[in-house]
Design a protein around this motif. Structure first.
Motif, PDB file in Angstrom:
ATOM      1  N   GLY A 178      -0.961  15.564 -13.064  1.00  0.00           N
ATOM      2  CA  GLY A 178      -1.113  15.172 -14.124  1.00  0.00           C
ATOM      3  C   GLY A 178      -1.611  13.507 -13.776  1.00  0.00           C
ATOM      4  N   ALA A 179      -1.711  13.024 -14.558  1.00  0.00           N
ATOM      5  CA  ALA A 179      -2.176  11.791 -14.292  1.00  0.00           C
ATOM      6  C   ALA A 179      -1.269  10.682 -13.853  1.00  0.00           C
ATOM      7  N   GLU A 180      -1.996   9.837 -12.856  1.00  0.00           N
ATOM      8  CA  GLU A 180      -0.317   9.223 -11.901  1.00  0.00           C
ATOM      9  C   GLU A 180      -0.803   7.887 -12.464  1.00  0.00           C
ATOM     10  N   PHE A 181      -0.260   6.727 -12.584  1.00  0.00           N
ATOM     11  CA  PHE A 181       0.350   5.338 -12.458  1.00  0.00           C
ATOM     12  C   PHE A 181      -0.506   4.659 -11.970  1.00  0.00           C
ATOM     13  N   GLY A 182      -1.115   3.490 -12.340  1.00  0.00           N
ATOM     14  CA  GLY A 182      -1.141   2.508 -11.550  1.00  0.00           C
ATOM     15  C   GLY A 182      -0.615   1.739 -10.581  1.00  0.00           C
ATOM     16  N   ASP A 183      -0.404   1.927  -9.663  1.00  0.00           N
ATOM     17  CA  ASP A 183       0.299   0.968  -9.068  1.00  0.00           C
ATOM     18  C   ASP A 183       1.123  -0.658  -9.531  1.00  0.00           C
ATOM     19  N   ASP A 184       0.155  -1.343 -10.146  1.00  0.00           N
ATOM     20  CA  ASP A 184       1.240  -2.278 -10.619  1.00  0.00           C
ATOM     21  C   ASP A 184       1.982  -2.005 -11.656  1.00  0.00           C
ATOM     22  N   VAL A 185       1.948  -0.591 -11.945  1.00  0.00           N
ATOM     23  CA  VAL A 185       2.665  -0.133 -13.909  1.00  0.00           C
ATOM     24  C   VAL A 185       3.906   0.376 -13.314  1.00  0.00           C
ATOM     25  N   LYS A 186       4.813  -0.074 -14.847  1.00  0.00           N
ATOM     26  CA  LYS A 186       6.117   0.104 -14.690  1.00  0.00           C
ATOM     27  C   LYS A 186       6.947   0.763 -15.594  1.00  0.00           C
ATOM     28  N   GLY A 187       5.773   1.075 -16.731  1.00  0.00           N
ATOM     29  CA  GLY A 187       5.587   1.986 -17.411  1.00  0.00           C
ATOM     30  C   GLY A 187       4.920   2.867 -18.367  1.00  0.00           C
ATOM     31  N   PHE A 188       4.874   3.753 -19.403  1.00  0.00           N
ATOM     32  CA  PHE A 188       4.105   4.106 -19.680  1.00  0.00           C
ATOM     33  C   PHE A 188       3.543   3.232 -21.709  1.00  0.00           C
ATOM     34  N   THR A 189       3.639   1.907 -21.444  1.00  0.00           N
ATOM     35  CA  THR A 189       3.797   1.250 -22.266  1.00  0.00           C
ATOM     36  C   THR A 189       2.089   0.528 -22.710  1.00  0.00           C
ATOM     37  N   VAL A 190       1.705  -0.486 -24.310  1.00  0.00           N
ATOM     38  CA  VAL A 190       0.815  -0.571 -24.189  1.00  0.00           C
ATOM     39  C   VAL A 190       0.309  -1.961 -22.681  1.00  0.00           C
ATOM     40  N   ASP A 191       1.166  -2.249 -22.073  1.00  0.00           N
ATOM     41  CA  ASP A 191       0.913  -3.519 -21.710  1.00  0.00           C
ATOM     42  C   ASP A 191       0.972  -3.505 -20.062  1.00  0.00           C
ATOM     43  N   GLY A 192       1.669  -1.735 -19.904  1.00  0.00           N
ATOM     44  CA  GLY A 192       2.151  -1.423 -18.425  1.00  0.00           C
ATOM     45  C   GLY A 192       4.015  -1.815 -18.253  1.00  0.00           C
ATOM     46  N   SER A 193       4.002  -2.596 -19.046  1.00  0.00           N
ATOM     47  CA  SER A 193       6.280  -2.678 -19.096  1.00  0.00           C
ATOM     48  C   SER A 193       6.827  -2.164 -18.961  1.00  0.00           C
ATOM     49  N   GLU A 194       8.010  -2.114 -18.584  1.00  0.00           N
ATOM     50  CA  GLU A 194       9.245  -1.353 -17.897  1.00  0.00           C
ATOM     51  C   GLU A 194       9.092  -0.382 -19.620  1.00  0.00           C
ATOM     52  N   GLY A 195       9.168   1.139 -19.142  1.00  0.00           N
ATOM     53  CA  GLY A 195       9.223   1.810 -20.411  1.00  0.00           C
ATOM     54  C   GLY A 195      10.856   1.830 -19.933  1.00  0.00           C
ATOM     55  N   PHE A 196      11.459   3.465 -20.853  1.00  0.00           N
ATOM     56  CA  PHE A 196      12.560   3.183 -20.240  1.00  0.00           C
ATOM     57  C   PHE A 196      13.325   4.553 -19.366  1.00  0.00           C
ATOM     58  N   GLY A 197      14.386   5.142 -18.879  1.00  0.00           N
ATOM     59  CA  GLY A 197      14.848   5.384 -17.821  1.00  0.00           C
ATOM     60  C   GLY A 197      14.365   7.152 -18.164  1.00  0.00           C
ATOM     61  N   ARG A 198      13.832   7.709 -16.719  1.00  0.00           N
ATOM     62  CA  ARG A 198      13.311   8.950 -16.595  1.00  0.00           C
ATOM     63  C   ARG A 198      14.604  10.320 -17.490  1.00  0.00           C
ATOM     64  N   LEU A 199      13.898  11.144 -18.107  1.00  0.00           N
ATOM     65  CA  LEU A 199      14.547  11.753 -18.762  1.00  0.00           C
ATOM     66  C   LEU A 199      14.958  12.379 -17.086  1.00  0.00           C
ATOM     67  N   PRO A 200      16.558  12.664 -18.245  1.00  0.00           N
ATOM     68  CA  PRO A 200      17.874  13.148 -16.717  1.00  0.00           C
ATOM     69  C   PRO A 200      16.669  14.756 -15.889  1.00  0.00           C
ATOM     70  N   GLU A 201      16.292  15.032 -16.466  1.00  0.00           N
ATOM     71  CA  GLU A 201      15.958  16.611 -15.728  1.00  0.00           C
ATOM     72  C   GLU A 201      14.068  16.653 -15.283  1.00  0.00           C
ATOM     73  N   VAL A 202      13.747  15.449 -15.697  1.00  0.00           N
ATOM     74  CA  VAL A 202      12.485  15.737 -14.995  1.00  0.00           C
ATOM     75  C   VAL A 202      12.103  15.661 -13.614  1.00  0.00           C
ATOM     76  N   ALA A 203      10.848  16.112 -12.919  1.00  0.00           N
ATOM     77  CA  ALA A 203      11.202  16.104 -11.663  1.00  0.00           C
ATOM     78  C   ALA A 203      10.572  15.185 -11.137  1.00  0.00           C
ATOM     79  N   GLU A 204      11.219  14.877 -10.120  1.00  0.00           N
ATOM     80  CA  GLU A 204      10.336  13.737  -9.054  1.00  0.00           C
ATOM     81  C   GLU A 204       8.958  13.706  -8.712  1.00  0.00           C
TER      82      GLU A 204
END
Ligand code: FES
Ligand SMILES: [Fe+2]
Length: 376
Positions: free
Chosen positions: A235-261
């Motif tokens: 899986g492609a990793e988010f950039g270091d300063d990226v907070k979430g998978f959003t258009v400007d790298g801002s915070e998304g939502f909480g991780r889905l409960p069973e998604v692994a570390e």
């Protein structure tokens, strides 16, 4: 001294007419869309008994209903009397029965013939025999997949197998619990391109640096052109300063409960041939379904799926949706730019694939095999 042959960098694509020839498209309808499992509707779109949808699968209209007992059923959307199309609407709801608008033959939600004018005067007519023709249906990831083949191929191998091939095992996708997610946004794109150009484009990332500035900001490794689908399990990793998978790298939502570390802060993409793309990020799933309508026209329905509590809370999804909406628009624009050139004499014998696109060659081999070696 022995010299080892070096694999050539450039591999041939399909010739241009594979993308423009109506005869070839007709063959694909028969040997691909009508022969394999086709992702038709999101199960939750049929939210109560009597809800129905009609979907074009290859050359057939397929009617999907939710029965009184709550299961999904699929039928050919053709009346058994004299063949009128039973439901002409794309979606709707009936109370108990489906009635043909021509002579009023009436079927229950399980497809059984229950009434017809003068039917009681025809005691020899077996109602079971004149029920609607059933189409095979399976549910996976919260979607109904239908298959028109007399003997459908193994769902486990041809559909779920795509997840294993791409992610290494099914647990990796099961952890997103896609079937329990809620629809946050749906956008339908009417793309003036052959469906295969859309698949090929989705499979590679050679174009990412050129046309996806927002995506490569979030996933810097995409700038190198190696597709997310290139290595098994990667899986492609988010950039270091990226907070979430959003258009400007801002915070998304909480991780889905069973998604692994080890799946956190990563983007996974997979193609479920022939018409589905699944995109997994820690806080949502994006699922594309294609409906190829002609050799040069494909409808793409894209669903953004979130944890139910995120959707119920009325949270602002716009930055989250905007990222892949832009990616879609950029991708489909590229496909539409390519489509007219498929009939150019310059592309008569096709183009070439560079090494980061070689896996597209495997898609072409798969297609040729599906077509049974009989192509024009
Ligand atoms: S064609 Fe449907 S009732 Fe006659
Ligand atoms: Fe792209």
């Amino acid at each position: 001294m022995t010299t080892h042959p070096v694999a050539p960098s450039l591999v041939a694509t399909l010739p241009g007419h594979y993308y423009t020839d109506p005869e070839l498209f007709r063959l694909e309808q028969e040997r691909v869309f009508e022969a394999l499992w086709f992702c038709a509707v999101r199960s939750a779109d049929l939210d109560k008994p009597g809800a129905f949808r009609t979907v074009q699968v290859g050359r057939e209209s397929v009617l999907i209903t939710r029965s009184r007992t709550g299961e999904l059923r699929a039928f050919l959307n053709v009346c058994r009397h004299r063949g009128a199309q039973l439901c002409t609407e794309e979606s709707g709801e009936v109370r108990r029965n489906l009635q043909c608008p021509y002579h009023a033959w009436t079927y229950d939600l399980d497809g059984k013939l229950v009434a017809a004018p003068n039917l009681t005067k025809m005691p020899d007519v077996d109602r079971a025999q004149y029920g609607l023709i059933t189409v095979a249906l399976r549910e996976w990831l919260g979607y109904a997949w239908v298959c028109l083949a007399d003997e459908p191929p193994s769902f486990e191998e041809t559909v779920i197998g795509a997840a294993v091939e791409r992610l290494g095992d099914t647990a990796a996708i099961d952890r997103y619990r896609t079937e329990g997610l809620a629809l946050g946004k749906r956008i339908t794109y009417d793309v003036r391109s052959n469906w295969k150009l859309i698949v090929e484009n989705f499979m590679e990332c050679y174009h990412c640096a050129t046309i996806h500035p927002e995506l490569t900001d979030v996933l810097p490794e995409f700038a190198d052109g190696y597709a997310a689908q290139y290595y098994v399990g990667h899986g492609a990793e988010f950039g270091d300063d990226v907070k979430g998978f959003t258009v400007d790298g801002s915070e998304g939502f909480g991780r889905l409960p069973e998604v692994a570390e080890d799946q956190d802060r990563r983007y996974y993409a997979m193609t479920v041939k022939p018409t589905v793309f699944v995109n997994l990020v820690p806080d949502h799933v994006i699922l594309h379904r294609m409906f190829p309508l002609a050799q040069d026209r494909t409808i793409v329905e894209c669903d953004w799926l979130y944890a139910p509590e995120v959707v119920e809370s009325g949270a602002d999804l716009s930055k989250s949706v905007e990222l892949f909406h832009r990616v879609n628009a950029q991708d489909f624009d590229a496909c539409e730019r390519t489509q007219p050139a498929m009939s150019s004499r310059a592309y008569r014998s096709g183009g070439v694939l560079v090494p980061t696109e070689h896996h597209i060659g495997i898609f072409h081999e798969w297609l040729l095999k599906q077509l049974g070696g009989e192509h024009v």
